[in-house]
Design an enzyme around this catalytic site. Structure first.
Site, PDB file in Angstrom:
ATOM      1  N   ASP A 211      12.808  35.265 -29.013  1.00 41.27           N
ATOM      2  CA  ASP A 211      12.031  36.324 -28.368  1.00 41.27           C
ATOM      3  C   ASP A 211      11.151  37.071 -29.368  1.00 41.27           C
ATOM      4  O   ASP A 211       9.980  37.352 -29.099  1.00 41.27           O
ATOM      5  CB  ASP A 211      12.948  37.284 -27.605  1.00 41.27           C
ATOM      6  CG  ASP A 211      14.028  37.906 -28.491  1.00 41.27           C
ATOM      7  OD1 ASP A 211      14.312  37.350 -29.562  1.00 41.27           O
ATOM      8  OD2 ASP A 211      14.589  38.947 -28.097  1.00 41.27           O
ATOM      9  N   THR A 239      16.332  29.532 -28.958  1.00 45.95           N
ATOM     10  CA  THR A 239      17.392  30.515 -29.114  1.00 45.95           C
ATOM     11  C   THR A 239      18.733  29.851 -28.875  1.00 45.95           C
ATOM     12  O   THR A 239      18.916  29.156 -27.880  1.00 45.95           O
ATOM     13  CB  THR A 239      17.265  31.705 -28.141  1.00 45.95           C
ATOM     14  OG1 THR A 239      18.534  32.379 -28.089  1.00 45.95           O
ATOM     15  CG2 THR A 239      16.915  31.266 -26.736  1.00 45.95           C
ATOM     16  N   ASP A 241      21.285  31.546 -28.327  1.00 45.53           N
ATOM     17  CA  ASP A 241      21.974  32.401 -27.353  1.00 45.53           C
ATOM     18  C   ASP A 241      21.566  32.116 -25.908  1.00 45.53           C
ATOM     19  O   ASP A 241      22.164  32.657 -24.982  1.00 45.53           O
ATOM     20  CB  ASP A 241      21.708  33.884 -27.664  1.00 45.53           C
ATOM     21  CG  ASP A 241      22.384  34.332 -28.942  1.00 45.53           C
ATOM     22  OD1 ASP A 241      23.196  33.564 -29.483  1.00 45.53           O
ATOM     23  OD2 ASP A 241      22.090  35.458 -29.399  1.00 45.53           O
ATOM     24  N   MET A 284      28.712  32.733 -31.054  1.00 43.31           N
ATOM     25  CA  MET A 284      27.480  33.523 -31.077  1.00 43.31           C
ATOM     26  C   MET A 284      27.167  34.110 -29.708  1.00 43.31           C
ATOM     27  O   MET A 284      27.684  33.657 -28.692  1.00 43.31           O
ATOM     28  CB  MET A 284      26.327  32.651 -31.550  1.00 43.31           C
ATOM     29  CG  MET A 284      26.324  32.520 -33.042  1.00 43.31           C
ATOM     30  SD  MET A 284      24.779  31.864 -33.619  1.00 43.31           S
ATOM     31  CE  MET A 284      24.958  32.186 -35.367  1.00 43.31           C
ATOM     32  N   TYR A 394      28.277  29.747 -37.612  1.00 40.76           N
ATOM     33  CA  TYR A 394      27.122  29.014 -38.161  1.00 40.76           C
ATOM     34  C   TYR A 394      27.284  27.514 -38.028  1.00 40.76           C
ATOM     35  O   TYR A 394      26.300  26.778 -38.047  1.00 40.76           O
ATOM     36  CB  TYR A 394      26.879  29.438 -39.609  1.00 40.76           C
ATOM     37  CG  TYR A 394      26.427  30.873 -39.679  1.00 40.76           C
ATOM     38  CD1 TYR A 394      25.156  31.223 -39.253  1.00 40.76           C
ATOM     39  CD2 TYR A 394      27.275  31.885 -40.107  1.00 40.76           C
ATOM     40  CE1 TYR A 394      24.733  32.544 -39.248  1.00 40.76           C
ATOM     41  CE2 TYR A 394      26.868  33.210 -40.116  1.00 40.76           C
ATOM     42  CZ  TYR A 394      25.599  33.536 -39.691  1.00 40.76           C
ATOM     43  OH  TYR A 394      25.186  34.843 -39.678  1.00 40.76           O
TER      44      TYR A 394
HETATM   45  N1  LIG Z   1       7.741  42.616 -31.846  1.00 39.00           N
HETATM   46  C1  LIG Z   1       7.375  41.696 -32.740  1.00 39.00           C
HETATM   47  N2  LIG Z   1       6.074  41.511 -33.021  1.00 39.00           N
HETATM   48  C2  LIG Z   1       5.693  40.578 -33.913  1.00 39.00           C
HETATM   49  N3  LIG Z   1       6.541  39.783 -34.582  1.00 39.00           N
HETATM   50  C3  LIG Z   1       7.850  39.928 -34.351  1.00 39.00           C
HETATM   51  C4  LIG Z   1       8.342  40.886 -33.425  1.00 39.00           C
HETATM   52  N4  LIG Z   1       9.688  40.798 -33.407  1.00 39.00           N
HETATM   53  C5  LIG Z   1      10.019  39.840 -34.288  1.00 39.00           C
HETATM   54  N5  LIG Z   1       8.922  39.309 -34.855  1.00 39.00           N
HETATM   55  C6  LIG Z   1       8.871  38.269 -35.866  1.00 39.00           C
HETATM   56  O1  LIG Z   1       9.393  37.053 -35.345  1.00 39.00           O
HETATM   57  C7  LIG Z   1      10.151  36.379 -36.335  1.00 39.00           C
HETATM   58  C8  LIG Z   1      11.495  36.021 -35.823  1.00 39.00           C
HETATM   59  O2  LIG Z   1      12.081  37.111 -35.156  1.00 39.00           O
HETATM   60  P1  LIG Z   1      13.644  37.264 -35.016  1.00 39.00           P
HETATM   61  O3  LIG Z   1      13.910  38.410 -34.112  1.00 39.00           O
HETATM   62  O4  LIG Z   1      14.248  37.295 -36.370  1.00 39.00           O
HETATM   63  O5  LIG Z   1      14.135  35.901 -34.403  1.00 39.00           O
HETATM   64  P2  LIG Z   1      13.898  35.231 -32.988  1.00 39.00           P
HETATM   65  O6  LIG Z   1      12.477  34.823 -32.925  1.00 39.00           O
HETATM   66  O7  LIG Z   1      14.814  34.094 -33.050  1.00 39.00           O
HETATM   67  O8  LIG Z   1      14.224  36.260 -31.958  1.00 39.00           O
HETATM   68  C9  LIG Z   1      10.197  37.272 -37.550  1.00 39.00           C
HETATM   69  O9  LIG Z   1       9.319  36.757 -38.513  1.00 39.00           O
HETATM   70  C10 LIG Z   1       9.762  38.617 -37.028  1.00 39.00           C
HETATM   71  O10 LIG Z   1       9.038  39.361 -37.990  1.00 39.00           O
HETATM   72  O1  LIG Z   2      22.836  35.539 -39.324  1.00 35.73           O
HETATM   73  P1  LIG Z   2      21.518  35.379 -38.673  1.00 35.73           P
HETATM   74  O2  LIG Z   2      20.734  34.243 -39.197  1.00 35.73           O
HETATM   75  O3  LIG Z   2      20.746  36.648 -38.676  1.00 35.73           O
HETATM   76  O4  LIG Z   2      21.770  34.988 -37.165  1.00 35.73           O
HETATM   77  C1  LIG Z   2      22.701  35.610 -36.373  1.00 35.73           C
HETATM   78  C2  LIG Z   2      22.163  35.961 -35.044  1.00 35.73           C
HETATM   79  O5  LIG Z   2      21.232  35.073 -34.539  1.00 35.73           O
HETATM   80  C3  LIG Z   2      21.599  34.651 -33.251  1.00 35.73           C
HETATM   81  O6  LIG Z   2      22.023  33.342 -33.404  1.00 35.73           O
HETATM   82  C4  LIG Z   2      20.480  34.741 -32.292  1.00 35.73           C
HETATM   83  O7  LIG Z   2      19.492  33.881 -32.690  1.00 35.73           O
HETATM   84  P2  LIG Z   2      18.446  33.260 -31.695  1.00 35.73           P
HETATM   85  O8  LIG Z   2      17.162  33.784 -32.174  1.00 35.73           O
HETATM   86  O9  LIG Z   2      18.585  31.794 -31.871  1.00 35.73           O
HETATM   87  O10 LIG Z   2      18.745  33.689 -30.295  1.00 35.73           O
HETATM   88  C5  LIG Z   2      22.703  35.528 -32.780  1.00 35.73           C
HETATM   89  O11 LIG Z   2      23.636  34.879 -31.990  1.00 35.73           O
HETATM   90  C6  LIG Z   2      23.256  36.029 -34.064  1.00 35.73           C
HETATM   91  O12 LIG Z   2      23.600  37.345 -33.949  1.00 35.73           O
HETATM   92 MG   LIG Z   3      15.812  37.258 -31.063  1.00 32.59          MG
END
Ligand SMILES: Nc1ncnc2c1ncn2[C@@H]1O[C@H](COP(=O)(O)OP(=O)(O)O)[C@@H](O)[C@H]1O
Ligand SMILES: O=P(O)(O)OC[C@H]1O[C@](O)(COP(=O)(O)O)[C@@H](O)[C@@H]1O
Ligand SMILES: [Mg+2]
Length: 564
Positions: A211, A239, A241, A284, A394
Site C-alpha cells: 500500500d 503484500t 498480509d 505475520m 520471516y
Molecule cells: N504515502 C506515501 N507516499 C509516497 N511514498 C510512500 C508512502 N508510504 C510509503 N511510501 C514509500 O513506499 C515504499 C514502501 O512502503 P512500505 O510502507 O515500507 O511498504 P509497502 O509498500 O509494502 O506497504 C517506501 O519506499 C516508502 O517510502
Molecule cells: O520487518 P519488516 O521488513 O519491516 O516487515 C515486517 C512487516 O511487514 C509486513 O510483512 C507487511 O508487509 P507487506 O508490505 O508485505 O504487507 C508485516 O506483516 C510486518 O509487520
Molecule cells: Mg504497507
C-alpha cells in the site's frame, strides 16, 4: 509543458440501448460508455500527450500469440465487474474496471521504450517471478531491450546505479526467495524520482510493492502528469498480509500460508508429545489476520487463532487464561496461532516508534503472550505448562513462490506490460473476481482489507477451532463456554468496519454490525447498507440459506469436539 487534465470516466454511464449505447472504439480522446454501469477508469497517456502515435501490436506477428481471428486481443469495451453477487430484488449498478490484457494498438514502439522495474517494502514470495516475467514480457512480446532494474527500492532511482536486465540475467531468479533488485522502506522523494526518470529517459515504470509503495506510485504518476511527460506508471500489488483492497488476493499469500503449516505442524507435534503441551505460533499480519486465519483453517490443529481484528482479554471468566487452563485439562495439549498485530493494546504502552516508511513498529506479541501464559500458570495454577514458542515470521515470506503463485505472478506481470504498452497508466493491476483488471491506484489505496469477523470465513474458523470470544464479563458468567453468535453474511473485500473496542470490555464478535461490508443482502443495498445479522434478514450463498447456516453454525459450535 503544461499537462492537460487527465480524463476520468468514473461514473460514465449511458441512458439505455436506445441512445446507441455501446462501447466506443478505444481511439484517442474517446470515452467509453457502458450500459447501466459505472466505469472506474484509469488514465491514458493521450490525456496529456499530444499527437500520441499508435502502432500495431507486435504480438500480431508473434508466433505464440497470433491467432487466426485475433481473439487474443482484449476488446476495448471489455470490463470486469466488481460486484458479481447481486440481489434479484434490489439490483445494483456495479462498478467496472477495464479488463487487463493486450490491445491491438500500442502507443510505444519496442525500441522507443526504456523501462524501469523497482521493488519496495517488505519481502514477499513471488517478487522475483514478477521481475522475471516483466523482463520476459517486455523483451519477448514487445521487443523492448532496454530494461533497467532499480537497486534497493525507491531511493535507488536517485541514489544508486541501475542494473541492466535481460532474459538471461533473470532467467532463473524465480527459484529464489527475496528480490533480485533489493528493496527498502522509506526513501520516496517524488521530485527526485521523477527527475531521475527524465534524466535517464525512462518512459515505463513498473512498481512492485504494498500500500505504501502504491501511494508512492500514485505520487510519481501525478508528478508525471503535472510535467506532461510520456511516462507510463503501473503498480503491481505486493503484500504478504493480503490487505490490499479491491483485488482478490495478493501474490505470495498462498505460499506463505502453506509455509506457515510447517510451523503449526511443529507446534502441534511438540505440544501433543508432552504433558500440558502448548504451542504458540506467531504469524505475520500487521493490521489484518488473513495469514493466521487461513493457516489456522488449513491446519485444523489450532485451538485458538488471535487476529488484530478481534480484541481479546486475558483475565476473568471469559478470558484467554481460563480457556487455556480448561482446554489443557480437557485435551492435554493445544496450539495457539497469533497474528503479530493482535493484542498490541494489551502490552505495556512503551512507544516503539516507526520504521523508515512511517509504519508503526509492533511489539512482539508472540513472546509477550508466551511469557504471560507461563507466568499465569506458575502463579495461579497447579498445572504444569510445557510451552514452545515458534516464530516463523520471516521464514514464510523469504521463500520462493509456489507453483500457483508463480503462475499468478506471471499473469500480473504480463498484464502490467500490456497496459503500459497500450498507453494506459496510473493503475494497479490485479484480479477482480478472477479476471485481471486495471484498477485506478486511488481505489487500491483508499482502504485496506481486514478480516471481516461477520464473514462466513471467520465463522468457519470459529467452528473449526471451537474458540470462544475472549471477553470481559462483569457478571462473572463463564462466557468462555459461550459460542460466538451466528455468522453474518459474506463481505466484500472491503475492511471490516468494527469500531474500536476498549481493552477489557465485552466485544460482540459476529453479532450485529450495521457497518459491515457485504456483497449483497436481502432488503439491503450493499456496502454500509446491511441489516443487523440478528434480524435474520441477511442472505447467504444460494446453496446455503440463512436458516441452514444458523442451524449448522449452532450445531457445530455447541456440539462436536474437534477430532485431533
Ligand atoms: N504515502 C506515501 N507516499 C509516497 N511514498 C510512500 C508512502 N508510504 C510509503 N511510501 C514509500 O513506499 C515504499 C514502501 O512502503 P512500505 O510502507 O515500507 O511498504 P509497502 O509498500 O509494502 O506497504 C517506501 O519506499 C516508502 O517510502
Ligand atoms: O520487518 P519488516 O521488513 O519491516 O516487515 C515486517 C512487516 O511487514 C509486513 O510483512 C507487511 O508487509 P507487506 O508490505 O508485505 O504487507 C508485516 O506483516 C510486518 O509487520
Ligand atoms: Mg504497507
Amino acid at each position: 509543458m503544461q499537462a492537460n487534465k487527465p480524463r476520468s470516466n468514473r461514473g460514465a454511464r449511458c441512458q439505455g440501448d436506445d441512445d446507441g449505447c455501446y462501447p466506443d472504439q478505444d481511439g484517442p480522446g474517446s470515452t467509453v460508455s457502458l450500459c447501466g454501469a459505472d466505469l472506474d477508469d484509469i488514465p491514458h497517456l493521450r490525456d496529456w500527450v499530444p499527437d500520441l502515435q499508435e502502432h500495431e501490436n507486435p504480438l500480431k506477428q508473434h508466433p505464440a500469440y497470433r491467432t487466426r481471428n485475433n481473439d487474443y486481443f482484449i476488446n476495448p469495451g471489455d470490463v470486469v465487474t466488481q460486484q458479481v453477487v447481486v440481489n434479484m430484488d434490489r439490483p445494483r449498478e456495479p462498478t467496472h474496471f477495464r479488463r487487463a490484457g493486450p490491445r491491438e494498438k500500442v502507443v510505444f514502439a519496442g525500441e522507443e521504450v526504456r523501462a524501469a522495474i523497482v521493488t519496495c517494502g517488505g519481502l514477499c514470495p513471488g517478487l522475483n517471478t514478477v521481475v522475471r516475467e516483466l523482463v520476459f514480457s517486455l523483451w519477448q512480446q514487445y521487443h523492448v531491450h532496454d530494461i533497467l532494474g532499480i537497486d534497493g527500492g525507491y531511493r535507488g532511482f536517485y541514489a544508486k546505479n541501475t542494473i541492466q536486465l535481460d532474459p538471461k540475467k533473470v532467467g532463473d531468479i524465480h527459484k529464489r526467495g527475496g528480490t533480485f533488485l533489493g528493496t527498502s522502506r522509506g526513501g520516496h522523494e517524488t521530485t527526485k524520482i521523477v527527475n531521475s526518470l527524465e534524466d535517464r529517459g525512462i518512459n515505463q515504470v513498473y512498481i512492485i510493492g504494498g500500500d505504501g509503495t502504491q501511494r508512492g506510485a500514485l505520487a510519481i504518476h501525478k508528478e508525471v502528469v503535472r510535467r506532461g511527460l510520456k511516462v507510463a506508471v503501473a503498480g503491481i500489488p505486493k503484500t504478504i498480509d493480503n490487505d490490499i483492497a479491491v483485488i482478490d488476493k495478493s501474490f505470495g499469500f498462498d505460499t506463505a500460508v502453506e509455509e506457515a503449516q510447517r510451523a503449526i505442524n511443529a507446534a502441534h507435534v511438540e505440544a501433543e508429545s508432552v504433558e500440558n503441551g502448548l504451542g504458540v505460533v506467531k504469524l505475520m499480519g500487521r493490521y489484518s489476520g488473513y495469514i493466521a486465519m487461513y493457516a489456522t483453517l488449513a491446519s485444523r490443529d489450532v485451538d485458538i487463532c488471535l487476529i488484530p481484528e478481534v480484541p481479546f482479554t486475558l483475565e476473568g471468566p471469559g478470558g484467554l487464561h481460563r480457556y487455556v487452563e480448561r482446554r489443557l485439562r480437557e485435551n492435554g495439549h493445544m496450539v495457539i496461532v497469533i497474528a503479530e498485530g493482535a493484542g498490541q493494546e494489551l502490552m505495556a504502552a512503551d512507544t516503539t516508534g516507526t520504521d523508515m516508511s512511517g509504519n508503526k513498529l509492533l511489539k512482539d506479541v508472540g513472546l509477550w503472550l508466551s511469557q504471560n501464559l507461563k507466568d499465569h500458570f506458575t502463579q495461579h495454577t497447579k498445572q504444569v505448562l510445557n510451552l514452545k514458542y515458534i516464530d516463523p515470521t520471516y521464514m514464510i515470506r523469504a521463500i520462493p513462490s509456489n507453483a500457483s503463485d508463480n503462475v499468478y505472478c506471471t499473469l500480473l506481470a504480463h498484464s502490467a506490460v500490456h497496459g503500459l504498452m497500450a498507453g494506459y497508466t496510473g493503475y494497479t493491476v490485479g484480479p477482480v473476481n478472477g479476471r485481471h483488471a486495471y484498477i485506478p491506484i486511488e481505489r487500491v489505496i483508499a482502504s485496506q482489507n481486514r478480516v471481516n469477523v461477520n464473514d462466513r470465513m471467520w465463522a468457519r474458523l470459529v467452528s473449526s477451532t471451537q474458540q470462544p470470544e475472549f471477553t470481559f464479563s462483569e457478571a462473572g458468567d463463564d462466557s468462555s463456554a459461550k459460542p460466538t453468535p451466528e455468522p453474518a453474511p459474506e463481505p466484500s473485500h472491503e475492511p471490516a468496519r468494527r469500531p474500536p473496542v476498549p481493552v477489557g470490555r465485552t466485544t460482540n464478535n459476529g453479532a450485529a454490525d450495521t457497518n459491515s461490508a457485504l456483497v449483497a443482502s436481502m432488503g439491503g443495498g450493499g456496502v454500509g447498507d446491511v441489516p443487523p445479522a440478528t434480524t435474520g434478514t441477511v442472505s447467504f450463498d444460494n446453496d446455503y440459506g440463512a436458516a441452514a447456516q444458523e442451524t449448522a453454525a449452532a450445531a457445530m459450535l455447541e456440539g462436536a469436539r474437534k477430532d485431533k
